[in-house]
Design an enzyme around this catalytic site. Structure first.
Site, PDB file in Angstrom:
ATOM      1  N   THR A  48     -36.804  15.631  -8.081  1.00 32.42           N
ATOM      2  CA  THR A  48     -36.403  17.035  -7.883  1.00 32.42           C
ATOM      3  C   THR A  48     -37.300  17.969  -8.694  1.00 32.42           C
ATOM      4  OG1 THR A  48     -34.131  16.325  -7.559  1.00 32.42           O
ATOM      5  CG2 THR A  48     -34.450  18.649  -8.099  1.00 32.42           C
TER       6      THR A  48
ATOM      7  N   HIS B 108     -40.407  18.424  -6.841  1.00 32.52           N
ATOM      8  CA  HIS B 108     -40.239  19.406  -5.748  1.00 32.52           C
ATOM      9  C   HIS B 108     -40.339  20.828  -6.303  1.00 32.52           C
ATOM     10  CE1 HIS B 108     -39.226  16.800  -2.401  1.00 32.52           C
ATOM     11  NE2 HIS B 108     -38.415  16.114  -3.189  1.00 32.52           N
TER      12      HIS B 108
END
Ligand code: NAD
Ligand code: ZN
Length: 343
Positions: A41, A44
């Protein structure tokens, strides 16, 4: 305080020396971060992809995988004291919706993500509600405690179904798929087959206990099943790639009555052959986060009963070399990467 901040809406992440320390509410605990791990994450968010652009308010201190020491507790907190070694559940839940009240907090409709929608743990200090704090027993090393969040994703997914004596397929040998393979072996699965298209990662899966790894870019999964003497198909499937092709392949090789847990997040809509789901009588279960706090309990118990996931950690850097950590994560040639705040 020092913190890694997503301070601009563009690719990258930046070290800030004078970020404001978070406030400690009466039910909160302030944790001094000792080690952080980089999550997919966080990558990202670093890349500033479409999901991050619509999810992350900038500026934001990111990060949610860590181990640390309790620095200070709010006035109403009795369960923790300064010095306790802890990690924290990264989903802050409302406590009042139907699922929260029924003890199914991982299904809260109003869950807020640490390091996503509220300040995270790539910082000298992170503050979370005391109910989210989890004490780490002394026999669990810092590095392993720092990855309880993704280890918990693996545990929540892998322990969704009975694995004893079952043939298990894990699609995706990212850090979470590798840890899921280790758990499946630990709890008594027979064949644990892990697929990926990345040889480095398949090497990692083998180290963590996959009984067979398959690079599906050049190897035929059905041929491997034949070699293993598997005549009917997989009993349990764990989708951990977030890739539609992997998911379709998994559905295709499941036995009738197979059970499938889905952790991987597909970037968009993906078509599958629904007739296989129907005619095989497959059970599909979506997995989000970790069960609070049964998954945490099981993680500790599995480590204390001999599960070893330490090989999932492949790189360690002092926090000031965070860029090297993000670079290696983005290269795909790593497992978990640990950033040390005390080095
Ligand atoms: P990761 O991106 O590091 O690993 C995914 C792996 O899948 C990669 O190694 C990639 O090479 C592999 N892959 C790509 N195409 C494939 C194919 N056709 N067949 C097999 N493998 C293929 O991710 P991770 O950090 O290990 O996390 C696993 C997944 O779980 C990700 O999709 C992540 O977004 C998701 N996730 C979900 C939750 C949740 O709460 N549901 C929490 C954390 C992570
Ligand atoms: Zn709730």
């Amino acid at each position: 305080m020092k913190a890694l901040v997503k301070s601009k809406p563009q690719e990258g992440i930046w070290m800030v020396k004078d970020a404001p320390a978070p406030e400690v509410g009466v039910h909160d605990v302030m944790i001094r971060v000792v080690k952080s791990a980089i999550c997919g994450t966080d990558v990202h968010i670093y890349n500033w992809d479409a999901w991050s652009q619509k999810t992350i308010p900038v500026p934001m201190i990111v990060g949610h995988e860590y181990v640390g020491r309790v620095e200070r507790v709010g006035d109403e907190v009795e369960a923790f004291k300064p010095g306790d070694r802890v990690s924290g559940e990264g989903h802050v839940t409302c406590g009042f919706c139907r699922n929260c009240r029924a003890g199914r907090r991982h299904l809260c409709r109003h869950s807020v993500g640490v390091g996503v929608q509220r300040p995270g743990s790539f910082a000298e200090y992170v503050v979370i509600p005391a109910v989210n704090v989890y004490r780490i027993p002394d026999d669990i090393p810092d590095d392993v405690a720092a990855i309880f969040d993704p280890f918990g994703n693996a545990a929540h997914t892998a322990l969704s179904f009975d694995l004893v004596g079952e043939d298990v397929l894990v699609t995706g040998a990212g850090p979470i798929g590798c840890m899921a393979a280790a758990i499946a072996r630990h709890v008594g699965a027979r064949h644990v087959v892990v697929t990926d298209v990345n040889d480095y990662r398949l090497g990692l899966a083998a180290k963590l206990g996959a009984s067979r790894t398959v690079n599906v870019a050049r190897e035929d999964l059905r041929g491997v099943m034949k070699d293993l003497g598997m005549k009917e198909g997989f009993d349990v499937g764990l989708e951990m790639s977030g890739n539609g092709r992997a998911f379709r392949q998994l559905i295709d090789v499941m036995n009738h009555g197979g059970r499938v847990a889905l952790l991987g997040i597909m970037p968009g809509e993906e078509a599958i052959d629904w007739s296989q789901v129907v005619f095989k009588g497959l059970v599909l279960k979506g997995i989000y986060g970790r069960e609070m706090f049964e998954t945490w309990y099981k993680m500790v118990a599995m480590l204390q009963s001999g599960l070893d996931i330490s090989a999932a950690i492949t790189h360690r850097f002092p926090i000031d070399e965070f860029q090297r950590g993000f670079d290696v994560m983005r290269s795909g040639q790593s497992g978990k990467v640990i950033l040390d705040w005390e080095a």
